[in-house]
Design a protein around this motif. Sequence first.
Motif, PDB file in Angstrom:
ATOM      1  N   GLY A   1      66.463  11.369 -12.577  1.00 51.58           N
ATOM      2  CA  GLY A   1      66.810  12.678 -11.876  1.00 51.58           C
ATOM      3  C   GLY A   1      66.072  12.735 -10.642  1.00 51.58           C
ATOM      4  O   GLY A   1      66.527  13.359  -9.592  1.00 51.58           O
ATOM      5  N   LEU A   2      64.881  11.987 -10.372  1.00 56.10           N
ATOM      6  CA  LEU A   2      64.114  11.974  -9.252  1.00 56.10           C
ATOM      7  C   LEU A   2      64.710  11.180  -8.073  1.00 56.10           C
ATOM      8  O   LEU A   2      64.443  11.419  -7.016  1.00 56.10           O
ATOM      9  N   VAL A   3      65.517  10.354  -8.317  1.00 56.92           N
ATOM     10  CA  VAL A   3      66.220   9.423  -7.281  1.00 56.92           C
ATOM     11  C   VAL A   3      67.488   9.820  -6.732  1.00 56.92           C
ATOM     12  O   VAL A   3      67.987   9.153  -5.934  1.00 56.92           O
ATOM     13  N   GLY A   4      68.115  10.695  -7.179  1.00 55.86           N
ATOM     14  CA  GLY A   4      69.465  11.252  -7.043  1.00 55.86           C
ATOM     15  C   GLY A   4      69.399  12.059  -5.528  1.00 55.86           C
ATOM     16  O   GLY A   4      68.465  12.723  -5.258  1.00 55.86           O
ATOM     17  N   VAL A   5      70.516  11.838  -4.940  1.00 59.39           N
ATOM     18  CA  VAL A   5      70.667  12.575  -3.609  1.00 59.39           C
ATOM     19  C   VAL A   5      71.933  13.447  -3.511  1.00 59.39           C
ATOM     20  O   VAL A   5      72.303  13.988  -2.538  1.00 59.39           O
ATOM     21  N   ASP A   6      72.482  13.392  -4.583  1.00 57.08           N
ATOM     22  CA  ASP A   6      73.939  14.124  -4.657  1.00 57.08           C
ATOM     23  C   ASP A   6      74.127  15.628  -4.772  1.00 57.08           C
ATOM     24  O   ASP A   6      75.019  16.254  -4.842  1.00 57.08           O
ATOM     25  N   GLU A   7      72.744  15.949  -5.159  1.00 58.72           N
ATOM     26  CA  GLU A   7      72.810  17.671  -5.365  1.00 58.72           C
ATOM     27  C   GLU A   7      71.410  18.228  -4.991  1.00 58.72           C
ATOM     28  O   GLU A   7      70.287  17.209  -4.635  1.00 58.72           O
ATOM     29  N   VAL A   8      71.134  19.284  -4.639  1.00 57.13           N
ATOM     30  CA  VAL A   8      70.040  20.114  -4.257  1.00 57.13           C
ATOM     31  C   VAL A   8      69.201  20.024  -5.570  1.00 57.13           C
ATOM     32  O   VAL A   8      69.740  20.549  -6.706  1.00 57.13           O
TER      33      VAL A   8
ATOM     34  N   GLY B   1      61.744  18.438  -8.106  1.00 54.03           N
ATOM     35  CA  GLY B   1      61.328  16.901  -8.798  1.00 54.03           C
ATOM     36  C   GLY B   1      60.770  16.272  -7.758  1.00 54.03           C
ATOM     37  O   GLY B   1      60.957  15.903  -6.872  1.00 54.03           O
ATOM     38  N   THR B   2      59.351  15.798  -8.339  1.00 48.26           N
ATOM     39  CA  THR B   2      58.485  15.124  -7.523  1.00 48.26           C
ATOM     40  C   THR B   2      57.748  14.263  -8.425  1.00 48.26           C
ATOM     41  O   THR B   2      57.469  14.455  -9.682  1.00 48.26           O
ATOM     42  N   PRO B   3      57.084  13.122  -8.125  1.00 46.33           N
ATOM     43  CA  PRO B   3      56.350  12.169  -8.924  1.00 46.33           C
ATOM     44  C   PRO B   3      54.944  12.889  -9.479  1.00 46.33           C
ATOM     45  O   PRO B   3      54.522  12.514 -10.603  1.00 46.33           O
ATOM     46  N   TYR B   4      54.731  14.076  -8.673  1.00 47.04           N
ATOM     47  CA  TYR B   4      53.765  14.894  -9.292  1.00 47.04           C
ATOM     48  C   TYR B   4      53.765  15.834 -10.360  1.00 47.04           C
ATOM     49  O   TYR B   4      52.841  16.699 -10.855  1.00 47.04           O
ATOM     50  N   GLY B   5      55.099  16.246 -10.510  1.00 43.73           N
ATOM     51  CA  GLY B   5      55.372  17.240 -11.485  1.00 43.73           C
ATOM     52  C   GLY B   5      56.798  17.473 -11.282  1.00 43.73           C
ATOM     53  O   GLY B   5      57.351  17.620 -10.290  1.00 43.73           O
ATOM     54  N   PRO B   6      57.494  18.232 -12.295  1.00 41.22           N
ATOM     55  CA  PRO B   6      58.633  18.942 -12.319  1.00 41.22           C
ATOM     56  C   PRO B   6      58.677  20.287 -11.480  1.00 41.22           C
ATOM     57  O   PRO B   6      57.867  21.015 -11.648  1.00 41.22           O
ATOM     58  N   THR B   7      59.668  20.578 -10.549  1.00 44.32           N
ATOM     59  CA  THR B   7      59.900  21.572  -9.855  1.00 44.32           C
ATOM     60  C   THR B   7      61.465  22.169  -9.977  1.00 44.32           C
ATOM     61  O   THR B   7      62.565  21.425 -10.351  1.00 44.32           O
ATOM     62  N   THR B   8      61.314  23.406  -9.411  1.00 46.47           N
ATOM     63  CA  THR B   8      62.668  23.893  -9.209  1.00 46.47           C
ATOM     64  C   THR B   8      62.999  24.487  -7.768  1.00 46.47           C
ATOM     65  O   THR B   8      61.850  24.785  -7.173  1.00 46.47           O
ATOM     66  N   VAL B   9      64.238  24.562  -7.281  1.00 45.02           N
ATOM     67  CA  VAL B   9      64.255  25.417  -6.039  1.00 45.02           C
ATOM     68  C   VAL B   9      65.042  26.733  -6.319  1.00 45.02           C
ATOM     69  O   VAL B   9      66.284  26.753  -6.886  1.00 45.02           O
ATOM     70  N   ALA B  10      64.368  27.772  -5.894  1.00 52.97           N
ATOM     71  CA  ALA B  10      64.877  29.045  -6.280  1.00 52.97           C
ATOM     72  C   ALA B  10      65.864  29.680  -5.445  1.00 52.97           C
ATOM     73  O   ALA B  10      66.691  30.595  -5.878  1.00 52.97           O
TER      74      ALA B  10
END
Length: 200
Positions: free
Chosen positions: A149-156, A159-168
């Motif tokens: 899931g880190l390498v997909g560009v089809d959706e907003v 996610g980074t190599p330093y930890g999971p994230t979300t966009v609120a």
Amino acid sequence: MPRILVLYYSSYGHTATLADAIAEGVRGAGADCDIRHVPETAPEAVVRQAGFTGMQKHEEISDPAAMKDYDGIIVGTPTRYGRMSSQMCAFWDQTGSLWQSGALVGKVGAAFTSTASQHGGQETTLFSIITNLLHMGMTIVGLDYGYEGLVGVDEVAGGTPYGPTTVAGGDGSRRPSDTELGGARYLGEKVARIAMKLAA
């Protein structure tokens, strides 16, 4: 069996939702997991006016000293101008005795966060958490590229190599996506597996 603590602060529930997903990954790997939130330090009037409701379903951690009883600690907070929230910072500012005694040395540590926008300081916020964990002598685990899931560009997606994230989203209306929750579960499982190996 290793014990993992998922420790977070959340104003509107985004980091709390990631915390739940991380705990699923931890438990799925066969480790014990507790989810706790840090105390709210904003004035009550501010909490009411802003409508903070993000930490209602988990218990509050009573004392930073409780962290010494865990084999791994996964820390999450929303970003505040590219760094951890003041609530999480206030909690870590009380951990001097843990640092002095080396109580967290060798334990596994990881980080997660939520931002309003895709470029709202996710990586700098994660590093503001990781810096604390490194000073405590912890072994840092990130979200590696084994999670596709880190390498997909089809959706907003966060996610980074330093930890999971979300966009609120700017108004907080966007909830963590399946891709973001998948990264959180992946990290939880990875932390649990590494804690098991270190405990062996």
